[in-house]
Design an enzyme around this catalytic site. Sequence first.
Site, mmCIF file in Angstrom:
data_model
loop_
_atom_site.group_PDB
_atom_site.id
_atom_site.type_symbol
_atom_site.label_atom_id
_atom_site.label_comp_id
_atom_site.label_asym_id
_atom_site.label_seq_id
_atom_site.Cartn_x
_atom_site.Cartn_y
_atom_site.Cartn_z
ATOM 1 N N CYS A 113 3.109 -17.509 -2.909
ATOM 2 C CA CYS A 113 3.392 -16.234 -3.575
ATOM 3 C C CYS A 113 4.692 -15.644 -3.034
ATOM 4 C CB CYS A 113 2.240 -15.252 -3.366
ATOM 5 S SG CYS A 113 2.557 -13.594 -4.038
ATOM 6 N N MET B 141 4.704 -4.717 -7.222
ATOM 7 C CA MET B 141 4.448 -5.933 -7.988
ATOM 8 C C MET B 141 2.992 -5.989 -8.422
ATOM 9 S SD MET B 141 6.446 -9.018 -6.020
ATOM 10 C CE MET B 141 5.090 -9.166 -4.867
ATOM 11 N N CYS C 271 -5.181 -12.403 -2.263
ATOM 12 C CA CYS C 271 -4.974 -11.198 -3.071
ATOM 13 C C CYS C 271 -5.796 -11.187 -4.356
ATOM 14 C CB CYS C 271 -3.496 -11.025 -3.379
ATOM 15 S SG CYS C 271 -2.773 -12.332 -4.386
#
Length: 376
Positions: free
Chosen positions: A94, A26, A204
Amino acid sequence: MSGGVDSSVTARLLAEQDYDLSAVFMRNWDTRDESGSDHGCEWKKDWEDVQRVCRMLGIPCEMVDLSREYWTRVFEPALALWESGDTPNPDIWCNREVKFGALVDRLTRKDAWLATGHYANKTWARPSLSLSNIFAYDKIPTRPQLRRPADRTKDQTYYLAAIPETSLARALFPLAPYKKTEVREMAQKWGLPTASREESMGICFVGEKRRFDDFISQYIPPKPGPIVDLTNGKAIGKHQGLYTFTIGQNARVKGMPQKMFVARKDANKNTLYVVPGSSHPALFSNSIVMNNWKWIWEDAPPSEIDTSKGFLAQVQFRHRMLDVPCRVYRQDDGTIRIDFRDPQSSVATGQVAAIWKRDWCLGCGIISQTHNSWEP
């Protein structure tokens, strides 16, 4: 796969079994939004490592760009919370909105599973026996339960506490029985290209090489305001934005006889309130109120939440903290209230609090209010 050792070992474990296996990487953050260029960005290195592992294992892999979904479903809501002075946890949303949301939605085959390198476990069970189901209990289908893994020091169930039951049902967690040290040893024994790769830390999209304040200031303009000593009401400094501090953090106020810690934020007054010392009673909360609560078994919350005694559980409101005893109540307006058995330090609005029944994670919500009994 992320390019790390955990997802690499996960792929190797599954490659030994009878699965029609393929890997997905991803891409959740588009660095061109910040700099106009992809030069030197982290995701390219991650994607290269994923391809190297997949070539070694002989499994196909593809990159899926979910950066738009991440921006609209995760980053923009988190940005709004930061701007209001709250402390969000984007990694939890997320998992719900992107990995176990948008990505799972792309699994068109009904018999497809999504395996990840999370340190978590899953079991199947029926709801509790009751008068309403006692005569047909054996016919009730089992449902997935999110549970803690063998390695409690790496436990990531907190980050998975918001995923919906439909996605949990299709999830596999092959690392559930293993310790992190065992995962490293397996990677080295198998000669995986990521065996010695260091663990990634931090949010992230911020990465590990830059300060959070520097990153977030690209999206939220500075909003200077006073820092006030909560014990006497005196202004003792200035902040550049409430988002630059969280509850319980050292405020680093110069010229004070002892360290001052953030106790409260007032978004309306744009004021940061601090107290002396890390053990001041103003830093401790007795209870919290939750918004946007998500039960993993949405239609079957514990019945005790509607009683005067509440539901006895364990709560966790930060990653890697030990869960603590609490009682959980559903209030008249539908919000969830959690009362701690012992006062807890550094609880901030915007954080996610998740509850467990022993090692079974039941769900989570966003802290909207914190309460303590100390008054100046």
